[in-house]
Design a protein around this motif. Structure first.
Motif, PDB file in Angstrom:
ATOM      1  N   PRO A  47      48.708  45.224  38.257  1.00 25.50           N
ATOM      2  CA  PRO A  47      47.114  46.533  37.036  1.00 25.50           C
ATOM      3  C   PRO A  47      46.171  45.230  37.406  1.00 25.50           C
ATOM      4  N   ARG A  48      46.020  44.380  37.495  1.00 28.50           N
ATOM      5  CA  ARG A  48      44.819  43.044  36.884  1.00 28.50           C
ATOM      6  C   ARG A  48      44.449  42.257  38.447  1.00 28.50           C
ATOM      7  N   LEU A  49      43.610  43.049  39.103  1.00 27.24           N
ATOM      8  CA  LEU A  49      43.125  42.119  40.410  1.00 27.24           C
ATOM      9  C   LEU A  49      41.872  41.249  40.008  1.00 27.24           C
ATOM     10  N   PHE A  50      41.754  41.446  38.319  1.00 30.73           N
ATOM     11  CA  PHE A  50      40.311  40.268  38.526  1.00 30.73           C
ATOM     12  C   PHE A  50      41.348  39.982  36.817  1.00 30.73           C
ATOM     13  N   ARG A  51      41.164  38.205  37.247  1.00 26.46           N
ATOM     14  CA  ARG A  51      41.430  37.443  36.349  1.00 26.46           C
ATOM     15  C   ARG A  51      41.567  35.833  36.111  1.00 26.46           C
ATOM     16  N   GLN A  52      40.268  35.766  36.709  1.00 24.05           N
ATOM     17  CA  GLN A  52      39.051  34.511  36.233  1.00 24.05           C
ATOM     18  C   GLN A  52      37.960  34.755  35.482  1.00 24.05           C
ATOM     19  N   ALA A  53      37.909  35.758  35.134  1.00 23.99           N
ATOM     20  CA  ALA A  53      36.677  35.883  34.381  1.00 23.99           C
ATOM     21  C   ALA A  53      35.241  35.182  34.663  1.00 23.99           C
ATOM     22  N   PRO A  54      34.721  34.884  35.241  1.00 22.72           N
ATOM     23  CA  PRO A  54      33.841  33.838  36.000  1.00 22.72           C
ATOM     24  C   PRO A  54      31.863  34.924  35.177  1.00 22.72           C
ATOM     25  N   SER A  55      31.843  33.136  34.722  1.00 24.39           N
ATOM     26  CA  SER A  55      30.731  33.885  33.503  1.00 24.39           C
ATOM     27  C   SER A  55      29.691  33.647  33.783  1.00 24.39           C
ATOM     28  N   LEU A  56      29.842  35.291  34.286  1.00 21.64           N
ATOM     29  CA  LEU A  56      27.917  36.130  34.494  1.00 21.64           C
ATOM     30  C   LEU A  56      26.593  36.386  33.884  1.00 21.64           C
ATOM     31  N   PRO A  57      25.650  36.366  34.429  1.00 24.13           N
ATOM     32  CA  PRO A  57      25.323  36.890  32.948  1.00 24.13           C
ATOM     33  C   PRO A  57      25.625  38.077  32.771  1.00 24.13           C
ATOM     34  N   LEU A  94      39.536  37.605  48.672  1.00 21.52           N
ATOM     35  CA  LEU A  94      40.399  37.317  47.552  1.00 21.52           C
ATOM     36  C   LEU A  94      42.161  37.412  46.965  1.00 21.52           C
ATOM     37  N   GLN A  95      42.459  38.274  47.942  1.00 20.78           N
ATOM     38  CA  GLN A  95      44.353  38.743  47.482  1.00 20.78           C
ATOM     39  C   GLN A  95      44.529  37.488  47.986  1.00 20.78           C
ATOM     40  N   ALA A  96      44.478  36.978  49.277  1.00 18.86           N
ATOM     41  CA  ALA A  96      44.745  36.049  50.133  1.00 18.86           C
ATOM     42  C   ALA A  96      44.550  34.634  49.597  1.00 18.86           C
ATOM     43  N   ALA A  97      43.568  34.048  48.144  1.00 18.28           N
ATOM     44  CA  ALA A  97      43.353  32.509  47.557  1.00 18.28           C
ATOM     45  C   ALA A  97      44.635  33.708  46.429  1.00 18.28           C
TER      46      ALA A  97
END
Ligand SMILES: Cc1cc2nc3c(=O)[nH]c(=O)nc-3n(C[C@H](O)[C@H](O)[C@H](O)COP(=O)(O)OP(=O)(O)OC[C@H]3O[C@@H](n4cnc5c(N)ncnc54)[C@H](O)[C@@H]3O)c2cc1C
Length: 499
Positions: free
Chosen positions: A392-402, A32-35
């Protein structure tokens, strides 16, 4: 995560900036960090994503009171900071939970020592959430707990998660950032010099081998790290096992820490996905690392004795055990032959023959571990390391998981809701075998008796239709799954135990 597993042969056509070996939380974090840095990066997993330790932990996103008690303030601060970030970024997957530490007369640590430790613990996390619980309130909250000599309990908060769903969540994020990944594709060998490395990948689905080219290689294979590092052995595999029982047999709403009567080790008893989990043990793992770890009869006796001493009226027996789960900690050995529980739990990064190896550490601190590995690979400099550590944010894409998938305090859904989740998982998460679906994408195999045999039978038509399996494939998969559940997630069979 793209829905379909990529064709392994097509991966050999690219020149990669970075190949990450190992699809547990550490490898997923590096990917994730590399991407996010815009690198052309690929992750290889020999079995299934989270097949290793990252689906078999105690599921706690925590600072770890034991580290602070051992005086390891840096590791505790790091872990607490990550806990607070993950709580903010992944609500519903990382969930704040009350922990209770009962205090008995004459026991160490007592009330005031624990108050001091928790004051510091909260301060490092920049929250204030500990308090004294009276003996009366404790008896109301945990009626089954042994109450003699009890003065009360310290209440504080840490967090719970579903560890394999956490890995999957990181992988989804990495895919949305352009990272590539493949399961059932192990790295057999690595050679070359930094800038021009070659890897031989073995596709477990077809048995074919392919040579990949990459500028850098990071070995994030946890307990298996010594096999590819090219250096002398550093990892001391330590096994920890858990028992799952119906919550009606051992009802707890909070995470309880109770001391084992034989050795004084703290063991957790906590609610998880509708069941109660008891664990863990901590002992050298001498078994073949190519096989899944499994609980031994000695560990079962040890954990049952703990429960029956601390909850004297419950009379828990082996019959009550719905399933078991053992994992192998990749602990970096001090080389001093210490007692397993005294070995430090932080991670280490080392380089040999162009391969950067990262092992050890915790589920909780995966972001820090990933940045340290990228720094060692010279893919980031110290300044970028510091900047990313403080982003502050690592998760920024919010993929649409159930919604609700892997909530650590909700029971898995049934009926139509379950069928919907399974449909989404089969479409989006590279399921190759039934055990991927039952033990890591969902936890039905851990949470239901007989590995969820009845529920699985009800899902058969849907699984075959979505994955294009015929009768013969279903039969092969079912046999494989039943064998895995019986051998590695149930009580040890006497014949196997003696072997
Ligand atoms: C019993 C127990 C309880 C724990 N509890 C907690 C807890 O509550 N909280 C916490 O923060 N931490 C906890 N931990 C620690 C945490 O689980 C581990 O530190 C973490 O999961 C390690 O992740 P990893 O990715 O490094 O290793 P793994 O998850 O083991 O991943 C390594 C992967 O590499 C793959 N692999 C191996 N060889 C190859 C190859 N040649 N090619 C490709 N892939 C390969 C394996 O199949 C595996 O999937 C616990 C650990 C244990 C054992």
């Amino acid at each position: 995560m793209p829905g379909k597993r990529p064709d392994p042969a097509s991966l050999a056509d690219s020149q990669w900036d970075l190949v990450v070996i190992g699809g547990g939380i550490t490898g997923a974090g590096v990917l994730l960090q590399a991407a996010q840095l815009g690198l052309k990066v690929l992750l290889l997993e020999k079995h299934d994503f989270a097949w290793g330790t990252s689906s078999r932990s105690s599921k706690m996103v925590h600072g770890g009171l034991r580290y602070i008690a051992q005086g390891d303030i840096r590791l505790t601060r790091e872990a607490l900071r990550e806990r607070e970030r993950l709580l903010c970024e992944l609500p519903g997957l990382v969930v704040r939970q009350t922990y209770l530490f009962p205090i008995r007369r004459g026991q160490f640590p007592g009330r005031w020592a624990m108050t001091l430790v928790l004051w510091l613990y909260d301060r490092l996390a920049r929250i204030r959430d500990h308090r004294w619980v009276s003996a009366k309130e404790l008896a109301e909250r945990v009626p089954a707990l042994r109450h003699d000599q009890v003065e009360g309990a310290m209440s504080y908060t840490d967090a719970l998660t579903d560890d394999s769903r956490l890995v999957l969540r990181v992988l989804h994020e990495a895919a949305a950032e352009g990272g590539a990944m493949i399961n059932y594709a192990g790295a057999e060998s690595v050679s070359g010099t930094p800038g021009d490395m070659q890897l031989v990948l073995k596709d477990s689905v077809t048995g074919a081998r392919h040579t990949l080219r990459s500028r850098h290689v990071i070995n994030a294979t946890g307990a298996w790290a010594d096999r590819l590092s090219g250096a002398s052995a550093r990892v001391r595999p330590l096994r920890g096992s858990h028992l799952f029982v119906a919550s009606a047999r051992l009802p707890v709403k909070d995470c309880l820490t109770v001391m084992h009567p034989d050795d004084g080790r703290p063991v957790f008893v906590f609610p998880w996905e509708g069941l109660t989990c008891i664990g863990t043990t901590d002992l050298d793992h001498g078994d073949d690392l190519d096989l899944e770890p499994r609980v031994s009869q000695r560990e079962i006796d040890y954990l049952l004795r703990l429960v029956n001493t601390q909850f004297p009226d419950i009379h828990l027996t082996e019959e009550d055990i719905v399933s078991t789960m053992a994992g192998v900690r990749p602990v970096i050995s001090s080389g001093k032959g210490l007692d397993p529980s005294k070995e430090r739990r932080d991670h280490a990064v080392w380089t040999q023959d162009g391969v950067i190896t990262v092992s050890g550490g915790k589920l909780t601190t995966f972001r820090v571990i990933a940045l340290d590995a990228l720094l060692a690979a010279t893919l980031i400099d110290r300044q970028t390391h510091r900047r990313l550590l403080n982003t502050p944010r690592l998760f920024r894409q919010a993929p649409s998981l159930p919604a609700g998938l892997g909530h650590p305090l909700h029971a898995w859904p049934q009926g139509e809701a379950l069928s919907e989740q399974v449909r989404w998982v089969l479409d989006n998460e590279m399921v190759q075998h039934l055990d991927d679906l039952m033990l890591r994408r969902t936890r039905l195999g851990n949470l239901l008796p007989d590995g969820g045999a009845t529920t699985l039978a009800g899902l058969r038509a849907q699984i075959c239709a979505q994955l294009g399996w015929d009768e013969a494939r279903w039969a092969t998969e079912l046999t494989r799954y039943q064998r895995i559940v019986q051998r590695f997630y149930s009580l040890p069979a006497p014949a196997i135990e003696a072997a």
